[in-house]
Scaffold this motif. Structure first.
Motif, short mmCIF file in Angstrom:
data_model
loop_
_atom_site.label_atom_id
_atom_site.label_comp_id
_atom_site.label_asym_id
_atom_site.label_seq_id
_atom_site.Cartn_x
_atom_site.Cartn_y
_atom_site.Cartn_z
N PHE A 141 21.60 -65.77 23.56
CA PHE A 141 20.41 -65.61 22.74
C PHE A 141 19.34 -64.78 23.43
O PHE A 141 18.73 -63.90 22.83
N ARG A 142 19.10 -65.08 24.70
CA ARG A 142 18.02 -64.40 25.43
C ARG A 142 18.17 -62.88 25.45
O ARG A 142 17.20 -62.16 25.18
N PRO A 143 19.37 -62.32 25.75
CA PRO A 143 19.50 -60.86 25.72
C PRO A 143 19.25 -60.28 24.33
O PRO A 143 18.69 -59.18 24.20
N ALA A 144 19.62 -61.01 23.30
CA ALA A 144 19.38 -60.54 21.93
C ALA A 144 17.88 -60.54 21.62
O ALA A 144 17.38 -59.63 20.94
N VAL A 145 17.15 -61.52 22.11
CA VAL A 145 15.70 -61.56 21.91
C VAL A 145 15.05 -60.40 22.66
O VAL A 145 14.14 -59.74 22.13
N ALA A 146 15.52 -60.12 23.87
CA ALA A 146 14.97 -58.99 24.63
C ALA A 146 15.21 -57.68 23.87
O ALA A 146 14.35 -56.81 23.85
N ARG A 147 16.35 -57.55 23.22
CA ARG A 147 16.63 -56.35 22.42
C ARG A 147 15.74 -56.31 21.19
O ARG A 147 15.23 -55.25 20.81
N ALA A 148 15.51 -57.46 20.56
CA ALA A 148 14.63 -57.52 19.39
C ALA A 148 13.23 -57.06 19.76
O ALA A 148 12.55 -56.41 18.96
N LEU A 203 12.90 -63.15 12.30
CA LEU A 203 13.42 -61.80 12.54
C LEU A 203 14.40 -61.38 11.45
O LEU A 203 14.49 -60.19 11.13
N GLU A 204 15.10 -62.33 10.86
CA GLU A 204 16.02 -62.01 9.77
C GLU A 204 15.29 -61.67 8.48
O GLU A 204 15.87 -61.07 7.58
N LYS A 205 14.01 -62.04 8.38
CA LYS A 205 13.22 -61.77 7.17
C LYS A 205 12.43 -60.47 7.26
O LYS A 205 11.71 -60.12 6.32
N LEU A 206 12.55 -59.75 8.37
CA LEU A 206 11.83 -58.49 8.51
C LEU A 206 12.36 -57.46 7.52
O LEU A 206 13.49 -57.57 7.03
N PRO A 207 11.57 -56.43 7.22
CA PRO A 207 12.04 -55.38 6.30
C PRO A 207 13.39 -54.78 6.75
O PRO A 207 14.24 -54.51 5.91
N LEU A 208 13.54 -54.58 8.04
CA LEU A 208 14.82 -54.18 8.63
C LEU A 208 15.28 -55.39 9.44
O LEU A 208 14.91 -55.54 10.61
N PRO A 209 16.09 -56.28 8.82
CA PRO A 209 16.43 -57.55 9.47
C PRO A 209 17.05 -57.36 10.86
O PRO A 209 17.85 -56.46 11.08
N ILE A 210 16.64 -58.24 11.75
CA ILE A 210 17.20 -58.29 13.10
C ILE A 210 17.92 -59.63 13.20
O ILE A 210 17.29 -60.68 13.10
N ALA A 211 19.23 -59.58 13.40
CA ALA A 211 20.03 -60.79 13.49
C ALA A 211 20.19 -61.20 14.95
O ALA A 211 20.53 -60.38 15.80
N LEU A 212 19.90 -62.46 15.20
CA LEU A 212 20.10 -63.04 16.53
C LEU A 212 21.28 -64.00 16.44
O LEU A 212 21.59 -64.51 15.35
#
Length: 123
Positions: free
Chosen positions: A48-55, A27-36
């Motif tokens: 971690f789980r709520p952040a994954v649900a947001r991702a 997810l950090e390597k996406l064009p618009l990085p998503i940090a968990l």
């Protein structure tokens, strides 16, 4: 919880945690990085789980091919389903939940490996 169930629960959490590390990396390597959340002492359920649900919601807005978005969504869903099953196993001790968690982790990790390879090719 019996010693055998506790042993299995610990194995499940270790597998889920390993899957989480790869998911965070992808997810950090996406064009618009998503940090968990990352680190040795991250609470997989509480942090971690709520952040994954947001991702899961954010991947749809990524500037990338639709098929790859779908694959990312699938990996996220495999991780979320596995985490639900691990939590359910800890509370119930029912073997099918442990088996289903391992199945979700395995499918998710296989799909994740393909995505990490694709992301590497994009760099």
């Amino acid at each position: 919880m019996s010693d055998a169930n506790e042993f299995i629960a610990n194995l499940l959490m270790a597998r889920l945690s390993h899957f989480a590390v790869g998911l965070a990396e992808a997810l950090e390597k996406l064009p618009l990085p998503i940090a968990l959340p990352r680190g040795e002492h991250i609470n997989l359920v509480g942090e971690f789980r709520p952040a994954v649900a947001r991702a899961y919601e954010l991947v749809e807005d990524q500037p990338m091919p639709e098929d790859k978005k779908g694959e990312f969504i699938a990996v996220i869903l495999f991780w979320l389903a596995a985490s639900d099953l691990v939590i359910a196993y800890v509370h119930s001790g029912e073997d099918y939940r442990a088996d289903a968690a391992i199945l979700n982790i395995g499918f998710g990790e296989n799909e994740l490996a393909d995505l990490l390879s694709w992301l590497s090719d994009q760099e």
